[in-house]
Write an enzyme that holds these catalytic residues in place. Sequence first.
Site, mmCIF file in Angstrom:
data_model
loop_
_atom_site.group_PDB
_atom_site.id
_atom_site.type_symbol
_atom_site.label_atom_id
_atom_site.label_comp_id
_atom_site.label_asym_id
_atom_site.label_seq_id
_atom_site.Cartn_x
_atom_site.Cartn_y
_atom_site.Cartn_z
ATOM 1 N N GLU A 185 0.827 -1.192 0.000
ATOM 2 C CA GLU A 185 0.000 0.000 0.000
ATOM 3 C C GLU A 185 0.867 1.251 0.000
ATOM 4 O O GLU A 185 1.950 1.267 0.594
ATOM 5 C CB GLU A 185 -0.922 0.010 1.222
ATOM 6 N N HIS B 81 -8.031 1.124 2.123
ATOM 7 C CA HIS B 81 -7.832 0.753 3.533
ATOM 8 C C HIS B 81 -8.623 1.683 4.454
ATOM 9 O O HIS B 81 -8.090 2.240 5.418
ATOM 10 C CB HIS B 81 -6.348 0.786 3.884
#
Length: 408
Positions: free
Chosen positions: A268, A291
């Site tokens: 990420e 997220h």
Amino acid sequence: MVIDNATQQPVRALLLEGIHPDAQSRLEKAGYQVETLGRALDSDELASRLGGVQLLGIRSKTQVTEQVLDAAPDLLAVGAFCIGTNQIDLPAAAARGVAVFNAPFSNTRSVVEIALSEIIALTRRLTEKNASLHAGVWDKSASGAHEVRGRRLGIVGYGNIGTQLSVLAENLGMSVYFYDTADKLALGNARRCGSLDELLSEVDVVTLHVDGRPGNSGMFGADEFARMRPGSLFLNLSRGFVVDHLALRDNITSGHLAGAAIDVFPTEPKGRGDEFVSELQGLPNVILTPHIGGSTEEAQQDIGQFVAGKFRDFIEAGATAMSVNFPQLDLGERPGARRLVHVHRNVPGVLAKINGLLGEHHVNVDGQLLGTRGEIGYVITDIGSRSSAEVLAGLSAMPETIRLRALD
């Protein structure tokens, strides 16, 4: 190391990754100096920033390794302003007398709500209808759109999030199946499956809510997707590394799966606005979110207040209730008493040594609690008078001592 609250400078806190402002406000109200940063730090930068810092607040991206802890001799506690603590070396922190706290329940509702909303959106194929209208195409059709009522939901991981999702999904008319490696009591009419394979063969929707332990890495790949029923939906709001995204892409493009919703990814970006790349981009009926499963304003505010409160209780009273790496103790305060907080290696006879030394110096014990957890022992002792420098030096010099704090 001896830390005497009567003589040390104001407590310093470093809060990273855009932690909610309520955390800063609560710590500053307690008299602490607070520095905030909206992004994660890599190990080298973090280590360079921790000199003189007693409290460190992070979320999921900052890694608190043994090397980072070695560079932070003043650090007393780390707060994970989220659920997971896999980004922190818990044994290394405990061995250095650093308590770790998290917020295991504060964003449960937020994750459950986004899971339910995604199940409904995927089942009704709202993603494709939305894209068509934005492209100027009017596609009024019921083809492929279904109600969630009567659908079978499979929950992998029946913890705080999984159980609440189970209850609310049943209220929507879904039949709930779950699988967990631990023995868990079913809520409502949920049915426990004896294996993951059994669950996959029974349900129309699979949603993952497992923790971040290393053993869960790669737990869901090509074999698991192949065992899912044709036309099933798949959701992952747990950890990015538990799912093989290439295998998921293959099963979406082949039509074996009807859709997916993914909130967590193996890799990420560090910060907001950074480039994001995934094998799942551009696929039909696939929801990708950055997220944000637990990222509602309500949840972040609750988390900020909760973990900041744990910090304050630990600093002011030595309380370790809900610590993830220390014995959990909370000795009620006694007006006029002075409190000694002793972290030590968990070997026999430490408590006797502490009390023997106090007795030698004619120090009366007003209250005391001992707890152990693994290799760590923790003693909170209230004494009736201010401890002398000789007492503190004697307790600190014990070979078992990791850290000693004297609180007023």
